[in-house]
Design a protein around this motif. Structure first.
Motif, PDB file in Angstrom:
ATOM      1  N   MET A   1      42.603 -51.928 -32.953  1.00 18.22           N
ATOM      2  CA  MET A   1      43.519 -50.700 -32.903  1.00 18.22           C
ATOM      3  C   MET A   1      44.497 -50.826 -31.913  1.00 18.22           C
ATOM      4  O   MET A   1      44.493 -51.246 -30.791  1.00 18.22           O
ATOM      5  N   ALA A   2      45.833 -50.797 -32.322  1.00 16.76           N
ATOM      6  CA  ALA A   2      47.132 -50.796 -31.402  1.00 16.76           C
ATOM      7  C   ALA A   2      47.066 -49.661 -30.443  1.00 16.76           C
ATOM      8  O   ALA A   2      46.164 -48.608 -30.753  1.00 16.76           O
ATOM      9  N   ASP A   3      47.840 -49.746 -29.546  1.00 12.17           N
ATOM     10  CA  ASP A   3      48.014 -48.743 -28.406  1.00 12.17           C
ATOM     11  C   ASP A   3      48.806 -47.452 -29.074  1.00 12.17           C
ATOM     12  O   ASP A   3      50.112 -47.594 -29.307  1.00 12.17           O
ATOM     13  N   LEU A   4      48.121 -46.477 -29.182  1.00 11.87           N
ATOM     14  CA  LEU A   4      48.728 -45.338 -29.911  1.00 11.87           C
ATOM     15  C   LEU A   4      49.687 -44.627 -29.128  1.00 11.87           C
ATOM     16  O   LEU A   4      50.626 -43.841 -29.566  1.00 11.87           O
ATOM     17  N   SER A   5      49.726 -44.961 -27.738  1.00  9.07           N
ATOM     18  CA  SER A   5      50.675 -44.125 -26.677  1.00  9.07           C
ATOM     19  C   SER A   5      51.958 -44.783 -27.076  1.00  9.07           C
ATOM     20  O   SER A   5      52.994 -44.092 -26.397  1.00  9.07           O
ATOM     21  N   ASN A   6      52.059 -45.785 -27.870  1.00 10.51           N
ATOM     22  CA  ASN A   6      53.557 -46.500 -28.184  1.00 10.51           C
ATOM     23  C   ASN A   6      53.963 -45.512 -29.433  1.00 10.51           C
ATOM     24  O   ASN A   6      55.232 -45.996 -29.679  1.00 10.51           O
ATOM     25  N   ILE A   7      53.579 -44.667 -30.010  1.00 15.27           N
ATOM     26  CA  ILE A   7      53.850 -44.334 -31.259  1.00 15.27           C
ATOM     27  C   ILE A   7      54.555 -42.867 -30.949  1.00 15.27           C
ATOM     28  O   ILE A   7      54.470 -42.135 -30.108  1.00 15.27           O
ATOM     29  N   LYS A   8      56.143 -42.915 -31.338  1.00 15.48           N
ATOM     30  CA  LYS A   8      56.828 -41.667 -31.133  1.00 15.48           C
ATOM     31  C   LYS A   8      56.975 -40.922 -32.391  1.00 15.48           C
ATOM     32  O   LYS A   8      56.730 -41.352 -33.564  1.00 15.48           O
ATOM     33  N   GLU A   9      57.440 -39.548 -31.857  1.00 16.67           N
ATOM     34  CA  GLU A   9      57.677 -38.575 -33.126  1.00 16.67           C
ATOM     35  C   GLU A   9      58.600 -39.117 -34.065  1.00 16.67           C
ATOM     36  O   GLU A   9      59.429 -40.089 -33.541  1.00 16.67           O
ATOM     37  N   HIS A  10      58.563 -38.970 -35.463  1.00 18.10           N
ATOM     38  CA  HIS A  10      59.480 -39.421 -36.432  1.00 18.10           C
ATOM     39  C   HIS A  10      59.492 -40.859 -36.683  1.00 18.10           C
ATOM     40  O   HIS A  10      60.226 -41.363 -37.479  1.00 18.10           O
ATOM     41  N   ALA A  11      58.729 -41.483 -36.209  1.00 19.03           N
ATOM     42  CA  ALA A  11      58.580 -43.119 -36.393  1.00 19.03           C
ATOM     43  C   ALA A  11      57.957 -42.990 -37.912  1.00 19.03           C
ATOM     44  O   ALA A  11      57.116 -42.306 -38.416  1.00 19.03           O
ATOM     45  N   GLU A  12      58.617 -44.160 -38.686  1.00 15.76           N
ATOM     46  CA  GLU A  12      57.975 -44.219 -39.991  1.00 15.76           C
ATOM     47  C   GLU A  12      56.794 -45.141 -39.830  1.00 15.76           C
ATOM     48  O   GLU A  12      56.329 -45.852 -39.080  1.00 15.76           O
TER      49      GLU A  12
END
Length: 87
Positions: A1-12
């Motif tokens: 699993m990737a690091d979810l903390s790198n996911i930003k709002e409105h990312a596709e």
């Protein structure tokens, strides 16, 4: 699993095949909450769905790429439950 903390709002969010799955509303625990606009069809429309963080392969350049093709990934979507569903 990737690091979810790198996911930003409105990312596709796209499947491994490059097909659009949804747009990130926010990360909740180990799941990605998709915007209501990506809430599906029929009785699934108009509310949030969630993608398990376990399906995330990479997060690069504002895009979340899943390890499964889009048509498979949507079969794993979870609908909102409990208190949040009332909002």
């Amino acid at each position: 699993m990737a690091d979810l903390s790198n996911i930003k709002e409105h990312a596709e969010v796209i499947g491994a095949d490059g097909v659009h799955v949804g747009t990130v509303d926010r990360v909740v625990g180990d799941r990605i909450k998709l915007t209501k606009e990506d809430g599906g069809e029929g009785h699934h429309k108009g509310h949030h769905h969630y993608i398990s963080g376990g399906l995330v392969a990479t997060v690069e350049d504002g895009t979340v790429r899943l390890s499964a093709n889009a048509d498979v990934a949507i079969t794993f979507e979870e609908e909102e439950e409990g208190e949040e569903a009332a909002n």
